[in-house]
Enzyme design. Sequence first.
Site, PDB file in Angstrom:
ATOM      1  N   ASP A  13       1.702  -0.107 -39.672  1.00 16.17           N
ATOM      2  CA  ASP A  13       2.891  -0.612 -40.333  1.00 16.17           C
ATOM      3  C   ASP A  13       2.447  -1.543 -41.456  1.00 16.17           C
ATOM      4  O   ASP A  13       1.302  -2.023 -41.474  1.00 16.17           O
ATOM      5  CB  ASP A  13       3.768  -1.358 -39.316  1.00 16.17           C
ATOM      6  CG  ASP A  13       5.104  -1.760 -39.905  1.00 16.17           C
ATOM      7  OD1 ASP A  13       5.675  -0.980 -40.677  1.00 16.17           O
ATOM      8  OD2 ASP A  13       5.575  -2.873 -39.602  1.00 16.17           O
ATOM      9  N   ASP A  15       4.799  -4.290 -43.316  1.00 17.23           N
ATOM     10  CA  ASP A  15       5.336  -5.646 -43.190  1.00 17.23           C
ATOM     11  C   ASP A  15       5.072  -6.196 -41.789  1.00 17.23           C
ATOM     12  O   ASP A  15       5.396  -5.555 -40.790  1.00 17.23           O
ATOM     13  CB  ASP A  15       6.844  -5.652 -43.469  1.00 17.23           C
ATOM     14  CG  ASP A  15       7.159  -5.325 -44.914  1.00 17.23           C
ATOM     15  OD1 ASP A  15       6.634  -6.013 -45.804  1.00 17.23           O
ATOM     16  OD2 ASP A  15       7.907  -4.362 -45.156  1.00 17.23           O
TER      17      ASP A  15
END
Length: 259
Positions: A13, A15
């Site tokens: 991922d 963020d």
Amino acid sequence: MSERKPIESWLTDMDGVLIHEGVPIPGADAFIKRLRESGKPFLVLTNNSIYTARDLHARLRRMGLDVPVENIWTSALATAKFLDAQRPGGTAYVIGEAGLTTALHDIGYVLTDHEPDYVVLGETRTYSFEAMTQAVRLIRGGARFIATNPDETGPSTEGPLPATGAVAALITKATGKQPYFAGKPNPLMMRTGLNAIGAHSETSAMIGDRMDTDVLAGLEAGMETYLVLTGLTTRDEIEKYPFRPSRVVDSIADLVDRI
């Protein structure tokens, strides 16, 4: 329980794992550098559909993270891949920004408000009441409802903002129709991403900061999962879920030597 095969490809991922509010998380640059030097397939994923992969490449590069365009996978790209497989050359009414509209144009979709096959809801900085009203009317008229991701809020420097999942709930309330979410935690996003880099779930790992999206999506796609504690899920919250990540680490810096 049988032992897992060595990790040959990595999905992470963005963020909360690599960056936080526009600032790289310590160790992110070393992690990306090690991945690129290793030659192993990898993807940086995001449920945010606002930006194109080229936009994100430029944004990350300005932060000192050099991620090639082909190693970026967004919920907008996953949505487009899904629609192209379901109804090639279709039509859609879109609420979203360049990341989503570009992805749909690239698969040959026509964007229209006249009897579209789909209403496709994505992230945008300014949700328009008029656009939501149009979406409600089109869905009630027979258009199929698709949303890029179920995230109910998104981050900002001022605090959380309403996101795709929250707006989808409004439209669902007005139409009685639930959307099909293409992004995490739908394992579809993981599987299409793995296919894009020629990787296999049994030799892949997913790194994320959220139990309810990243870890769940990796788990359901059959991948090894790593939860980092630099984002939304805290260590105390892990026990609230009926599933667990394969490993919990403080940050992405702890995974550099595992590549």
